[in-house]
Design a protein around this motif. Structure first.
Motif, short mmCIF file in Angstrom:
data_model
loop_
_atom_site.label_atom_id
_atom_site.label_comp_id
_atom_site.label_asym_id
_atom_site.label_seq_id
_atom_site.Cartn_x
_atom_site.Cartn_y
_atom_site.Cartn_z
N TYR A 48 0.84 -1.20 0.00
CA TYR A 48 0.00 0.00 0.00
C TYR A 48 0.87 1.25 0.00
N ARG A 49 0.29 2.34 -0.48
CA ARG A 49 1.05 3.58 -0.58
C ARG A 49 0.81 4.48 0.61
N LYS A 50 1.73 5.38 0.82
CA LYS A 50 1.58 6.39 1.85
C LYS A 50 0.94 7.61 1.17
N THR A 51 -0.28 7.91 1.60
CA THR A 51 -1.01 8.99 0.93
C THR A 51 -1.43 10.06 1.93
N ALA A 52 -1.89 11.17 1.40
CA ALA A 52 -2.31 12.27 2.26
C ALA A 52 -3.51 11.87 3.12
N ALA A 53 -4.43 11.11 2.53
CA ALA A 53 -5.62 10.70 3.27
C ALA A 53 -5.23 9.81 4.46
N ARG A 54 -4.38 8.84 4.21
CA ARG A 54 -3.98 7.92 5.28
C ARG A 54 -3.17 8.65 6.34
N ASN A 55 -2.36 9.57 5.91
CA ASN A 55 -1.57 10.36 6.84
C ASN A 55 -2.46 11.16 7.78
N ALA A 56 -3.47 11.79 7.22
CA ALA A 56 -4.35 12.62 8.03
C ALA A 56 -5.13 11.77 9.04
N VAL A 57 -5.62 10.62 8.59
CA VAL A 57 -6.37 9.76 9.52
C VAL A 57 -5.45 9.27 10.63
N MET A 58 -4.26 8.85 10.28
CA MET A 58 -3.34 8.37 11.31
C MET A 58 -2.97 9.47 12.28
N ALA A 59 -2.78 10.69 11.78
CA ALA A 59 -2.45 11.81 12.65
C ALA A 59 -3.54 12.00 13.70
N VAL A 60 -4.78 11.93 13.26
CA VAL A 60 -5.89 12.11 14.19
C VAL A 60 -5.94 10.97 15.21
N LEU A 61 -5.79 9.75 14.74
CA LEU A 61 -5.84 8.60 15.65
C LEU A 61 -4.74 8.69 16.71
N ARG A 62 -3.57 9.08 16.28
CA ARG A 62 -2.43 9.07 17.21
C ARG A 62 -2.52 10.14 18.28
N GLN A 63 -3.19 11.25 17.97
CA GLN A 63 -3.23 12.32 18.97
C GLN A 63 -4.54 12.34 19.76
N ALA A 64 -5.49 11.50 19.37
CA ALA A 64 -6.79 11.54 20.03
C ALA A 64 -6.71 11.01 21.46
N PRO A 65 -7.22 11.78 22.42
CA PRO A 65 -7.23 11.29 23.79
C PRO A 65 -8.34 10.25 24.02
N LEU A 66 -9.36 10.32 23.18
CA LEU A 66 -10.46 9.36 23.29
C LEU A 66 -10.62 8.62 21.96
N HIS A 67 -11.42 7.59 21.99
CA HIS A 67 -11.70 6.84 20.78
C HIS A 67 -12.76 7.58 19.97
N LEU A 68 -12.59 7.62 18.66
CA LEU A 68 -13.43 8.46 17.81
C LEU A 68 -14.24 7.64 16.81
N THR A 69 -15.37 8.21 16.39
CA THR A 69 -16.18 7.59 15.34
C THR A 69 -15.62 8.01 13.98
N HIS A 70 -16.13 7.36 12.91
CA HIS A 70 -15.72 7.72 11.56
C HIS A 70 -15.92 9.21 11.32
N GLN A 71 -17.09 9.69 11.70
CA GLN A 71 -17.42 11.09 11.43
C GLN A 71 -16.51 12.05 12.20
N GLU A 72 -16.22 11.69 13.44
CA GLU A 72 -15.33 12.54 14.24
C GLU A 72 -13.93 12.56 13.64
N ILE A 73 -13.50 11.43 13.17
CA ILE A 73 -12.17 11.36 12.55
C ILE A 73 -12.16 12.22 11.29
N LEU A 74 -13.23 12.13 10.49
CA LEU A 74 -13.31 12.98 9.30
C LEU A 74 -13.19 14.45 9.65
N SER A 75 -14.00 14.88 10.61
CA SER A 75 -14.00 16.31 10.99
C SER A 75 -12.61 16.77 11.39
#
Lengths: 153, 153
Positions: free
Chosen positions: A19-46
């Motif tokens: 798989y490739r390293k893309t902007a979309a995957r980077n952004a999602v991972m950034a959010v996951l890694r800094q989130a203090p709580l677990h997030l829904t799909h929609q929260e991750i998108l926002s």
DNA sequence: GTAGGTGCAAATGGTTTGCAATTCG
DNA sequence: CGAATTGCAAACCATTTGCACCTAC
């Protein structure tokens, strides 16, 4: 892909799996890694749109499914509103969830380490992460129950 | 409601919370209690119809939501196909899930007991059950990875 | 008798998918 | 350049809901 939000290990895992390293995957991972709580799909998108303004909900779904299959995150039920995602790159998560108000407390203690070794060798399973979840009633919901409303106490 | 599939404790919990003991709830609980694996809504419906031929899918959804709120069962992600439910009346569940093929192994060991006591007093949480989940690659999927297909090994 | 619960079927909306355009390697 | 990935919007289908009938208490 301005920032270096994925660890080297993550990038290697992505790319070795083809798989490739893309902007979309980077952004999602950034959010996951800094989130203090677990997030829904929609929260991750926002949140991820701050890093990638054109990110679509479809890509969030596709990315989270990919990350889950690679062991980079894990879907959980922690109350209402569908699955929530936790980054598990650091290997473990521990929390308590109240079954009445769905509040969540995290704690650092872990007693799963020795068991992990034992199970690994017994089943030939390569354990990459684990989750310990306690389930019950928080202090406030116990008090409400005792006040008579639903008699759960 | 021919059989006595709910424990006395379950019936008390239902009724103290103001809910009735019905044929639909009885059938769903019977299936949950005897299931060796965790089941989806649809699987629960199929099996429960042996006990209650007119049971509807809507009632399965309503019943599982109710049981979850009462702490009688717990939704989990164990692979594809949405949430699966585990009866947690016996207080704990332990398993390993393969992130590639989603096979699930159960094991009896539990190291959460002492931690449960400690956390209970520290947070004032009344812990009713817990879940310990290990996540990784089963023996077979490790072998496939090493065979070169996705390079995960 | 009555509030709570059920089955049915329609409504809802979360999730997936097809496809043309874009991007990574 | 070619294959992988994305965004969009339509399609899909799991879940929820309204309602008339039924049942536990």
């Amino acid at each position: 892909m301005e920032e270096n939000v994925m660890t080297q290990a993550m990038i290697v895992r992505l790319q070795q799996a083809g798989y490739r390293k893309t902007a979309a995957r980077n952004a999602v991972m950034a959010v996951l890694r800094q989130a203090p709580l677990h997030l829904t799909h929609q929260e991750i998108l926002s949140q991820a749109r701050a890093l990638n303004a054109t990110l679509s909900l479809a890509s969030v779904y596709r990315t989270l499914e990919l990350f889950t299959s690679l062991g980079l995150c894990r879907p959980l039920y922690l109350g209402e509103g569908g699955p929530r995602f936790a980054c598990v790159e650091d290997g473990h998560h521990h929390h308590m969830v109240c079954r009445a108000c769905y509040c969540t407390y995290h704690f650092p203690e872990c007693t799963a380490g020795e068991l992990e070794v034992e199970l690994s060798s017994r089943f030939g399973f390569r354990i990459e992460s684990h989750l310990v979840e306690f389930y019950g009633l928080c202090r406030e919901c116990q008090a409400e129950g005792e006040a008579g409303k639903d008699g759960l106490g």
